[in-house]
Design an enzyme around this catalytic site. Sequence first.
Site, PDB file in Angstrom:
ATOM      1  N   GLY A  41      -9.768   7.885  -1.642  1.00 47.16           N
ATOM      2  CA  GLY A  41     -10.391   9.200  -1.498  1.00 47.16           C
ATOM      3  C   GLY A  41     -11.156   9.246  -0.182  1.00 47.16           C
ATOM      4  N   HIS A  62       0.842  -1.205   0.000  1.00 45.88           N
ATOM      5  CA  HIS A  62       0.000   0.000   0.000  1.00 45.88           C
ATOM      6  C   HIS A  62       0.876   1.253   0.000  1.00 45.88           C
ATOM      7  CE1 HIS A  62      -4.050   1.816   1.392  1.00 45.88           C
ATOM      8  NE2 HIS A  62      -3.244   2.830   1.085  1.00 45.88           N
ATOM      9  N   GLU A  81     -10.576   3.274   7.686  1.00 35.58           N
ATOM     10  CA  GLU A  81      -9.511   4.234   7.999  1.00 35.58           C
ATOM     11  C   GLU A  81     -10.154   5.438   8.691  1.00 35.58           C
ATOM     12  OE1 GLU A  81      -7.877   6.152   4.545  1.00 35.58           O
ATOM     13  OE2 GLU A  81      -6.116   6.902   5.606  1.00 35.58           O
ATOM     14  N   HIS A 114      -9.888   0.806   0.085  1.00 35.51           N
ATOM     15  CA  HIS A 114      -9.603   1.614   1.269  1.00 35.51           C
ATOM     16  C   HIS A 114     -10.847   1.558   2.163  1.00 35.51           C
ATOM     17  CE1 HIS A 114      -6.217   3.542  -0.823  1.00 35.51           C
ATOM     18  NE2 HIS A 114      -5.896   4.131   0.310  1.00 35.51           N
ATOM     19  N   HIS A 119       1.059   5.034  -2.376  1.00 38.63           N
ATOM     20  CA  HIS A 119       0.477   5.843  -3.466  1.00 38.63           C
ATOM     21  C   HIS A 119       1.591   6.508  -4.267  1.00 38.63           C
ATOM     22  CE1 HIS A 119      -3.834   5.813  -2.097  1.00 38.63           C
ATOM     23  NE2 HIS A 119      -3.239   5.445  -0.980  1.00 38.63           N
ATOM     24  N   ASP A 175       1.388   9.054  -6.183  1.00 35.95           N
ATOM     25  CA  ASP A 175       1.309  10.519  -6.051  1.00 35.95           C
ATOM     26  C   ASP A 175       1.497  10.962  -4.607  1.00 35.95           C
ATOM     27  OD1 ASP A 175      -1.164   9.145  -5.718  1.00 35.95           O
ATOM     28  OD2 ASP A 175      -2.314  10.988  -6.009  1.00 35.95           O
ATOM     29  N   ASP A 233       1.817   3.976   2.843  1.00 38.71           N
ATOM     30  CA  ASP A 233       0.736   4.844   2.350  1.00 38.71           C
ATOM     31  C   ASP A 233       1.323   5.979   1.507  1.00 38.71           C
ATOM     32  OD1 ASP A 233      -1.918   5.269   1.925  1.00 38.71           O
ATOM     33  OD2 ASP A 233      -2.331   6.241   3.845  1.00 38.71           O
TER      34      ASP A 233
END
Length: 385
Positions: free
Chosen positions: A186, A24, A216, A213, A26, A28, A305
């Site tokens: 998101g 996991h 969380e 996701h 990202h 970006d 993350d």
Amino acid sequence: MTSQSTANTPAADQIRRAPKVLLHDHLDGGLRPGTVVDLAREAGYSSLPETDPDKLGLWFREAADSGSLERYLETFSHTVGVMQTRDALVRVAAECAEDLAADGVVYAEVRYAPEQHLEGGLTLEEVVEAVNEGFRQGERRAREDGHRIRVGALLTAMRHAARALEIAELANRYRDLGVVGFDIAGAEAGYPPTRHLDAFEYLKRENNHFTIHAGEAFGLPSIWQALQWCGADRLGHGVRIIDDIQVRDDGTVELGRLASYVRDKRIPLELCPSSNLQTGAAASYTEHPIGLLRRLHFRATVNTDNRLMSHTSMSQEFEHLVEAFGYTLDDMQWFSVNAMKSAFIPFDERLAMINDVIKPGYAELKSEWLFRQTASTSGSVGLEG
Ligand SMILES: O=c1[nH]cnc2c1ncn2[C@@H]1O[C@H](CO)[C@@H](O)[C@H]1O
Ligand SMILES: [Zn+2]
């Protein structure tokens, strides 16, 4: 006498060299600050809050440290903002693979949302091909540098948008061509995963893999929907499963139905400790549910993350956990094997990574203490040396 447990407490350098598996992360959320500055200059992107790389790195970290997922996510406008051309995507993906490899990651699944990279006129396909090209470049450069890594892409659909089916089809089209699965991300509150049931049902019919996701910023209902309505293979975070676990004063533990299901079915939890501290899902490393979940033998994995926003790396995450819970190389191996078992690549490849890369890597590190004292022949070196 050097005991086995002190011998196994990993030093920072061993943590970095230990073979690690990342599920996991990202794309970006992991840019080098200097790259954000370069790409902004090249693209004429003028909204960066800082143009000095060190200051910008600090800005991301502080802005993301808000206690709310929604505010945390606002920082992505600047990374996504400079990732709108083929060259930018290739560069960011190549550096991602290189950075992970230098940190001792041997296998990574890195995710991003293709729909967020169309502002410069790229098509969805061009975005995927650019990122794949970057990962291959980064793998090659890492190998030249003496590091081995394999990187697979996960295509994310944004949960507030309505393109999930289209992105799921894209993931399916690029299957075996660098894309290993699908995800939705998101803001969680107000955007239940069931909004995207069509995408998940499509992927199931195609025998494809996806993570969601969930658990969380929102609790058990989100996890329950992700598993029992959508059929997720893994949970992105899933940390709030802790709400269904009761620890009594006498230390005994009771699992609710959902927590039992997650543990019994070996549902992988993509836990991201530092990210959780920033979004408010956990108060401190020592209080992070990963300690209990590991003790209870959930299929827990350790993840970054967003390395930029959390100013972290896989080694950094493990350093925090070693400090908080006294984890040893055996614990690190357990997390790494768990992650490798839960990866979306074929079973035989996962098995080979576990048996031929991960276990020998830890065996090598665990045996280092045996050879540490043999350098001197003077007889004056004590056992503590
Ligand atoms: O921890 C998270 N929870 C939910 N969404 C996230 C998290 N981190 C990043 N993103 C979102 O995923 C998009 C694609 O990579 C990012 O642009 C960000 O909006
Ligand atoms: Zn995430």
